[in-house]
Motif scaffolding. Structure first.
Motif, PDB file in Angstrom:
ATOM      1  N   PHE A  81      55.058  -2.906  45.936  1.00  0.00           N
ATOM      2  CA  PHE A  81      56.646  -3.001  46.152  1.00  0.00           C
ATOM      3  C   PHE A  81      56.967  -2.867  47.591  1.00  0.00           C
ATOM      4  N   LEU A  82      56.246  -2.031  48.367  1.00  0.00           N
ATOM      5  CA  LEU A  82      56.460  -1.709  49.507  1.00  0.00           C
ATOM      6  C   LEU A  82      56.118  -3.010  50.752  1.00  0.00           C
ATOM      7  N   ASP A  83      54.948  -3.572  50.065  1.00  0.00           N
ATOM      8  CA  ASP A  83      54.496  -4.708  50.996  1.00  0.00           C
ATOM      9  C   ASP A  83      55.433  -5.860  50.918  1.00  0.00           C
ATOM     10  N   THR A  84      56.018  -6.118  49.633  1.00  0.00           N
ATOM     11  CA  THR A  84      56.885  -7.244  49.277  1.00  0.00           C
ATOM     12  C   THR A  84      58.442  -7.287  49.639  1.00  0.00           C
ATOM     13  N   THR A  85      58.754  -6.030  49.796  1.00  0.00           N
ATOM     14  CA  THR A  85      60.273  -5.848  49.973  1.00  0.00           C
ATOM     15  C   THR A  85      60.595  -6.001  51.277  1.00  0.00           C
ATOM     16  N   PHE A 143      65.290  -0.853  49.362  1.00  0.00           N
ATOM     17  CA  PHE A 143      64.927   0.865  49.100  1.00  0.00           C
ATOM     18  C   PHE A 143      64.244   0.685  47.829  1.00  0.00           C
ATOM     19  N   VAL A 144      63.118   1.440  47.822  1.00  0.00           N
ATOM     20  CA  VAL A 144      62.123   1.577  46.581  1.00  0.00           C
ATOM     21  C   VAL A 144      61.918   2.882  46.305  1.00  0.00           C
ATOM     22  N   ALA A 145      62.173   3.272  45.108  1.00  0.00           N
ATOM     23  CA  ALA A 145      61.966   4.710  44.856  1.00  0.00           C
ATOM     24  C   ALA A 145      61.500   4.777  43.135  1.00  0.00           C
ATOM     25  N   ARG A 146      60.763   5.770  42.947  1.00  0.00           N
ATOM     26  CA  ARG A 146      60.214   6.191  41.532  1.00  0.00           C
ATOM     27  C   ARG A 146      61.152   6.838  40.720  1.00  0.00           C
TER      28      ARG A 146
END
Length: 227
Positions: free
Chosen positions: A211-215, A220-223
């Motif tokens: 997710f971090l590499d493709t956004t 904003f990426v969260a669990r």
């Protein structure tokens, strides 16, 4: 938390660089008695080798040395780590050169022959600056930990809600929209039961990385929960 950090015993390491052994020993003894961790280097090359091998918060260097000058050492130190505080040792007759060094990034200068109390005040100011920098870095570090999920290194559930509230308020204020995507891992409990929780943790870490590499950086990426 800030008060606790300010009261913490934050370590400051000093490197004294001078081609004259008597100057190195005098400064080393005076500063060591004050409680600082002090090492010495006989010239610029020796100093660079030590700085590349171990951390120093303060470098005190003579302005005029054979081989690498104090100015050259200052510039090399800044390329290695701009947070290192460099103090220049100079004779009264070359104070103008020390001021030029400050324009290049030196923090302050110490004049020879030394006035011990004046020298200590200058070094104490440099030490306090470095301590404040360390506290600032620690505050940023703990703040980052407080909003980050320990397993996946993306933002955690609590910070997700804070961020979502801000985005909702901004969208209402600007009459704009944004996209919210929830992703669930299919059969994750079954995968954990068969392969163990350590394998499940690794799956979550790998998914977070994807997710971090493709956004985008603006995303904003969260669990949100377990998976």
């Amino acid at each position: 938390m800030m008060d606790t950090l300010m009261e913490a015993d934050i370590h400051v390491r000093i490197l004294v660089v001078d081609d004259e052994e008597i100057i190195r020993d005098m400064l080393c003894d005076a500063l060591s008695q004050t409680g600082y961790t002090v090492k010495t280097a006989k010239d610029g090359s020796d100093a660079i080798a030590q700085i590349e091998n171990e951390p120093f918060e303060i470098v005190i260097t003579d302005l005029k040395m054979p081989g690498m000058s104090g100015i050259e050492l200052l510039q090399r130190v800044q390329r290695i780590n701009q947070d290192i505080c460099v103090l220049i040792i100079t004779a009264y007759s070359t104070v103008e050169s020390a001021v030029s060094a400050m324009k290049l990034g030196a923090y302050d200068y110490i004049c020879k022959p030394f006035e011990l109390e004046e020298m200590k005040v200058i070094i104490e100011k440099a030490v306090e600056r470095q301590r404040l920098l360390q506290v600032s870095r620690m505050v940023k570090h703990y703040k980052h930990l407080s909003i980050t999920d320990g397993l996946t290194k993306v933002y955690n559930h609590r910070y997700f809600h804070e961020f979502l509230d801000r985005e909702l308020q901004r969208a209402r204020r600007n009459s704009s929209t944004f996209t919210l995507l929830f992703a669930d891992v299919d059969n994750f409990k079954q995968y954990n039961d068969v392969n163990g929780h350590l394998a499940g943790d690794e799956v979550l870490r790998e998914l977070a990385t994807i997710f971090l590499d493709t956004t985008r950086k603006t995303d904003f990426v969260a669990r949100y929960g377990g998976e």
